[in-house]
Design a protein around this motif. Structure first.
Motif, PDB file in Angstrom:
ATOM      1  N   THR A 116      18.660  39.169   5.332  1.00  0.00           N
ATOM      2  CA  THR A 116      17.549  39.439   4.421  1.00  0.00           C
ATOM      3  C   THR A 116      17.914  38.924   3.034  1.00  0.00           C
ATOM      4  O   THR A 116      18.760  39.515   2.355  1.00  0.00           O
ATOM      5  N   PRO A 117      17.294  37.796   2.613  1.00  0.00           N
ATOM      6  CA  PRO A 117      17.635  37.257   1.286  1.00  0.00           C
ATOM      7  C   PRO A 117      17.128  38.173   0.177  1.00  0.00           C
ATOM      8  O   PRO A 117      16.124  38.865   0.326  1.00  0.00           O
ATOM      9  N   TRP A 118      17.847  38.153  -0.935  1.00  0.00           N
ATOM     10  CA  TRP A 118      17.445  38.972  -2.069  1.00  0.00           C
ATOM     11  C   TRP A 118      16.265  38.341  -2.798  1.00  0.00           C
ATOM     12  O   TRP A 118      15.517  39.034  -3.474  1.00  0.00           O
ATOM     13  N   GLU A 119      16.114  37.030  -2.638  1.00  0.00           N
ATOM     14  CA  GLU A 119      14.965  36.337  -3.228  1.00  0.00           C
ATOM     15  C   GLU A 119      14.237  35.625  -2.093  1.00  0.00           C
ATOM     16  O   GLU A 119      14.817  34.852  -1.355  1.00  0.00           O
ATOM     17  N   ARG A 120      12.946  35.872  -1.998  1.00  0.00           N
ATOM     18  CA  ARG A 120      12.142  35.330  -0.894  1.00  0.00           C
ATOM     19  C   ARG A 120      12.222  33.813  -0.745  1.00  0.00           C
ATOM     20  O   ARG A 120      12.295  33.318   0.379  1.00  0.00           O
ATOM     21  N   PRO A 121      12.247  33.017  -1.832  1.00  0.00           N
ATOM     22  CA  PRO A 121      12.309  31.556  -1.673  1.00  0.00           C
ATOM     23  C   PRO A 121      13.599  31.069  -0.981  1.00  0.00           C
ATOM     24  O   PRO A 121      13.647  29.939  -0.502  1.00  0.00           O
ATOM     25  N   MET A 122      14.610  31.901  -0.917  1.00  0.00           N
ATOM     26  CA  MET A 122      15.878  31.504  -0.297  1.00  0.00           C
ATOM     27  C   MET A 122      15.816  31.520   1.229  1.00  0.00           C
ATOM     28  O   MET A 122      16.687  30.968   1.894  1.00  0.00           O
ATOM     29  N   LEU A 123      14.764  32.117   1.807  1.00  0.00           N
ATOM     30  CA  LEU A 123      14.661  32.276   3.251  1.00  0.00           C
ATOM     31  C   LEU A 123      14.803  30.944   3.986  1.00  0.00           C
ATOM     32  O   LEU A 123      15.599  30.813   4.913  1.00  0.00           O
ATOM     33  N   ASN A 124      14.048  29.931   3.562  1.00  0.00           N
ATOM     34  CA  ASN A 124      14.096  28.631   4.244  1.00  0.00           C
ATOM     35  C   ASN A 124      15.439  27.934   4.057  1.00  0.00           C
ATOM     36  O   ASN A 124      15.947  27.280   4.975  1.00  0.00           O
ATOM     37  N   LYS A 125      16.041  28.072   2.876  1.00  0.00           N
ATOM     38  CA  LYS A 125      17.341  27.445   2.625  1.00  0.00           C
ATOM     39  C   LYS A 125      18.424  28.077   3.497  1.00  0.00           C
ATOM     40  O   LYS A 125      19.297  27.379   4.027  1.00  0.00           O
ATOM     41  N   ILE A 126      18.380  29.390   3.644  1.00  0.00           N
ATOM     42  CA  ILE A 126      19.359  30.081   4.476  1.00  0.00           C
ATOM     43  C   ILE A 126      19.176  29.689   5.940  1.00  0.00           C
ATOM     44  O   ILE A 126      20.138  29.413   6.654  1.00  0.00           O
ATOM     45  N   ASP A 127      17.914  29.627   6.377  1.00  0.00           N
ATOM     46  CA  ASP A 127      17.596  29.204   7.739  1.00  0.00           C
ATOM     47  C   ASP A 127      18.203  27.822   8.004  1.00  0.00           C
ATOM     48  O   ASP A 127      18.904  27.609   9.003  1.00  0.00           O
ATOM     49  N   LYS A 128      17.976  26.886   7.094  1.00  0.00           N
ATOM     50  CA  LYS A 128      18.482  25.520   7.246  1.00  0.00           C
ATOM     51  C   LYS A 128      20.008  25.500   7.268  1.00  0.00           C
ATOM     52  O   LYS A 128      20.624  24.811   8.085  1.00  0.00           O
ATOM     53  N   ALA A 129      20.648  26.269   6.390  1.00  0.00           N
ATOM     54  CA  ALA A 129      22.114  26.299   6.324  1.00  0.00           C
ATOM     55  C   ALA A 129      22.720  26.825   7.627  1.00  0.00           C
ATOM     56  O   ALA A 129      23.718  26.288   8.114  1.00  0.00           O
ATOM     57  N   ILE A 130      22.105  27.848   8.206  1.00  0.00           N
ATOM     58  CA  ILE A 130      22.619  28.412   9.458  1.00  0.00           C
ATOM     59  C   ILE A 130      22.441  27.414  10.594  1.00  0.00           C
ATOM     60  O   ILE A 130      23.339  27.201  11.406  1.00  0.00           O
ATOM     61  N   ARG A 131      21.273  26.763  10.648  1.00  0.00           N
ATOM     62  CA  ARG A 131      21.025  25.772  11.703  1.00  0.00           C
ATOM     63  C   ARG A 131      21.992  24.589  11.621  1.00  0.00           C
ATOM     64  O   ARG A 131      22.421  24.055  12.639  1.00  0.00           O
ATOM     65  N   GLU A 132      22.331  24.161  10.392  1.00  0.00           N
ATOM     66  CA  GLU A 132      23.188  22.994  10.218  1.00  0.00           C
ATOM     67  C   GLU A 132      24.677  23.325  10.303  1.00  0.00           C
ATOM     68  O   GLU A 132      25.504  22.421  10.318  1.00  0.00           O
ATOM     69  N   SER A 133      25.014  24.605  10.364  1.00  0.00           N
ATOM     70  CA  SER A 133      26.433  24.978  10.477  1.00  0.00           C
ATOM     71  C   SER A 133      26.933  24.616  11.878  1.00  0.00           C
ATOM     72  O   SER A 133      26.150  24.318  12.776  1.00  0.00           O
ATOM     73  N   ASP A 134      28.247  24.667  12.054  1.00  0.00           N
ATOM     74  CA  ASP A 134      28.836  24.317  13.351  1.00  0.00           C
ATOM     75  C   ASP A 134      28.847  25.489  14.335  1.00  0.00           C
ATOM     76  O   ASP A 134      29.517  25.432  15.351  1.00  0.00           O
ATOM     77  N   LEU A 135      28.067  26.526  14.049  1.00  0.00           N
ATOM     78  CA  LEU A 135      28.085  27.726  14.882  1.00  0.00           C
ATOM     79  C   LEU A 135      27.138  27.653  16.081  1.00  0.00           C
ATOM     80  O   LEU A 135      27.234  28.457  16.992  1.00  0.00           O
ATOM     81  N   GLY A 136      26.201  26.714  16.067  1.00  0.00           N
ATOM     82  CA  GLY A 136      25.262  26.585  17.176  1.00  0.00           C
ATOM     83  C   GLY A 136      24.266  27.729  17.250  1.00  0.00           C
ATOM     84  O   GLY A 136      23.893  28.160  18.337  1.00  0.00           O
ATOM     85  N   LEU A 137      23.803  28.200  16.102  1.00  0.00           N
ATOM     86  CA  LEU A 137      22.860  29.325  16.054  1.00  0.00           C
ATOM     87  C   LEU A 137      21.471  28.841  15.668  1.00  0.00           C
ATOM     88  O   LEU A 137      21.326  27.914  14.877  1.00  0.00           O
ATOM     89  N   ASN A 138      20.447  29.492  16.227  1.00  0.00           N
ATOM     90  CA  ASN A 138      19.055  29.175  15.903  1.00  0.00           C
ATOM     91  C   ASN A 138      18.351  30.429  15.415  1.00  0.00           C
ATOM     92  O   ASN A 138      17.845  31.221  16.202  1.00  0.00           O
TER      93      ASN A 138
END
Length: 188
Positions: free
Chosen positions: A71-93
């Motif tokens: 849960t981001p503290w600022e709503r606009p960060m939601l998409n950036k966090i989503d993108k960062a998790i998807r692009e990490s080497d963890l294989g998470l969606n």
């Protein structure tokens, strides 16, 4: 004289403990199939021009054994966090809701478990090398003290044996930590 010798032993033990802590810290980042907020520790996100760990821009919680909620503290960060998790080497969606992300952890395949086990062994070997380097540094320091005639050869040999005992104890601890993580990974 005795202060120097005890300082060498204390320094060696402190540095060996730090090697164990670093190993444990690295191993917590490896996914074992169970949800843990520390899985996202090394994932960074662009926060107004600087790279920040997700944990510094959002709340990460474990909702069940296989799901994280971010849960981001600022709503606009939601998409950036989503993108960062998807692009990490963890294989998470992650899947997005109105104000948070659900990050389901897929079950690990047998092949992926074996790859993770190899990574655990590599981390363990790195910790063993670090501990041996600490031993080498301590022994070199003792030799310098002996060359300067601050300690006797017998004292040098005795302290070297103590440092070797310390080294063996910490290498056994590395083996125990690595073994526990391997069995945790191979658990289905």
């Amino acid at each position: 004289m005795l202060e120097d010798v005890s300082a060498v032993k204390r320094d060696a033990e402190t540095r060996m403990k730090k090697s164990i802590e670093a190993l444990k810290n690295e191993l917590t980042k490896l996914r074992t199939g169970r949800a843990s907020a520390s899985i996202l520790d090394h994932v960074t996100v662009d926060y107004y021009g600087s790279q920040m760990p997700i944990s510094q821009v959002a709340n990460i919680s474990v909702t069940d054994a296989r799901t994280l909620q971010v849960t981001p503290w600022e709503r606009p960060m939601l998409n950036k966090i989503d993108k960062a998790i998807r692009e990490s080497d963890l294989g998470l969606n992650p899947s997005s809701s109105s104000d948070s992300l659900r990050v389901p952890l897929p079950p690990l395949s047998e092949e992926r478990r074996r790859e993770m086990t190899k990574l655990v062994r590599q981390e363990g070997e790195g910790a063993r090398v670090a501990i041996r380097n600490v031993r080498r540094d301590a022994n070199n320091h003792l030799k310098d003290l002996q060359k300067k005639k601050l300690i006797s050869e017998d004292e040098e040999r005795r302290v070297q044996e103590e440092i070797q005992t310390l080294t063996n104890r910490y290498i056994d601890e590395v083996d125990a930590v690595v073994g526990a993580k391997e069995s945790d990974l191979m658990e289905v």
